[in-house]
Design a protein around this motif. Structure first.
Motif, short mmCIF file in Angstrom:
data_model
loop_
_atom_site.label_atom_id
_atom_site.label_comp_id
_atom_site.label_asym_id
_atom_site.label_seq_id
_atom_site.Cartn_x
_atom_site.Cartn_y
_atom_site.Cartn_z
N GLU A 23 0.64 -1.13 0.01
CA GLU A 23 -0.09 -0.08 0.16
C GLU A 23 0.86 1.17 0.09
O GLU A 23 1.08 2.13 0.91
CB GLU A 23 -1.12 0.24 1.44
CG GLU A 23 -1.61 -1.15 1.36
CD GLU A 23 -2.93 -1.11 2.74
OE1 GLU A 23 -3.11 0.46 3.32
OE2 GLU A 23 -3.54 -2.01 2.71
N PRO A 24 1.65 1.54 -1.00
CA PRO A 24 2.10 2.56 -1.14
C PRO A 24 1.66 3.88 -1.00
O PRO A 24 0.60 3.64 -1.50
CB PRO A 24 2.87 2.30 -2.29
CG PRO A 24 2.59 2.06 -2.84
CD PRO A 24 1.53 1.07 -2.49
N PRO A 25 2.32 5.39 -0.75
CA PRO A 25 1.63 6.23 -0.88
C PRO A 25 0.93 6.53 -2.21
O PRO A 25 2.04 6.66 -2.60
CB PRO A 25 2.20 7.20 -0.22
CG PRO A 25 3.20 6.39 0.52
CD PRO A 25 3.31 4.71 -0.29
N GLU A 26 0.55 7.40 -2.03
CA GLU A 26 -0.47 7.91 -3.42
C GLU A 26 1.27 8.72 -4.72
O GLU A 26 1.08 9.44 -3.99
CB GLU A 26 -1.52 8.31 -3.77
CG GLU A 26 -2.09 9.07 -4.86
CD GLU A 26 -3.89 9.43 -5.05
OE1 GLU A 26 -3.76 10.56 -5.87
OE2 GLU A 26 -4.37 9.14 -4.02
N SER A 27 1.06 8.50 -5.69
CA SER A 27 1.93 9.05 -6.46
C SER A 27 3.71 8.88 -6.11
O SER A 27 4.41 9.81 -5.95
CB SER A 27 2.20 10.41 -6.40
OG SER A 27 1.19 10.83 -7.24
N ALA A 28 3.53 7.77 -5.50
CA ALA A 28 5.19 7.13 -4.75
C ALA A 28 5.57 6.34 -5.85
O ALA A 28 5.08 4.98 -6.36
CB ALA A 28 4.98 6.16 -3.32
#
Length: 119
Positions: A68-73
């Protein structure tokens, strides 16, 4: 029995062609025999957990970040140890058994390192 009890000269494990050269049957026959008895000389099995007391917590954090990477990561993985190690195992490998891969100890002696960098 040669597959389980010996290793070829200048190699870590038997290939079907090397075994065929040694024993006489074709490499496809050797492959069939290995399949029948569940032998996989090229497979090894093992895993060693690091002795880092925070390993489990850090592993959970890393897995969660990948799932679950941070958005735009952008996720990148870098190995901090660039050395190529010359090492030898502290004990001989445990022999392969039918249906089981060869097992090796993870403990080893270091004989020096060198660094390898590529652009």
């Amino acid at each position: 029995m040669a597959t389980l009890e010996t290793t070829p000269e200048n190699a870590t494990h038997w290939s079907a062609s090397k075994m065929a050269e040694r024993t006489g049957p074709s490499k496809s026959t050797i492959g069939s025999i290995w399949k029948t008895f569940g032998l996989n000389p090229h497979r090894t099995d093992g895993f060693k957990l690091p002795n880092d007391p925070l390993f489990v917590e850090e592993a959970y954090d890393i897995v969660e970040f990948y799932l679950e990477p941070p958005e735009s990561a952008v996720v990148r993985s870098v190995d901090e140890k660039s050395q190529v190690q010359a090492l030898s195992r502290s004990q001989p490998a445990f022999p392969m058994m039918p249906g089981m891969p060869e097992k090796r100890t993870h403990n080893y002696f270091r004989h020096g390192t060198t660094s390898l960098f590529a652009p």
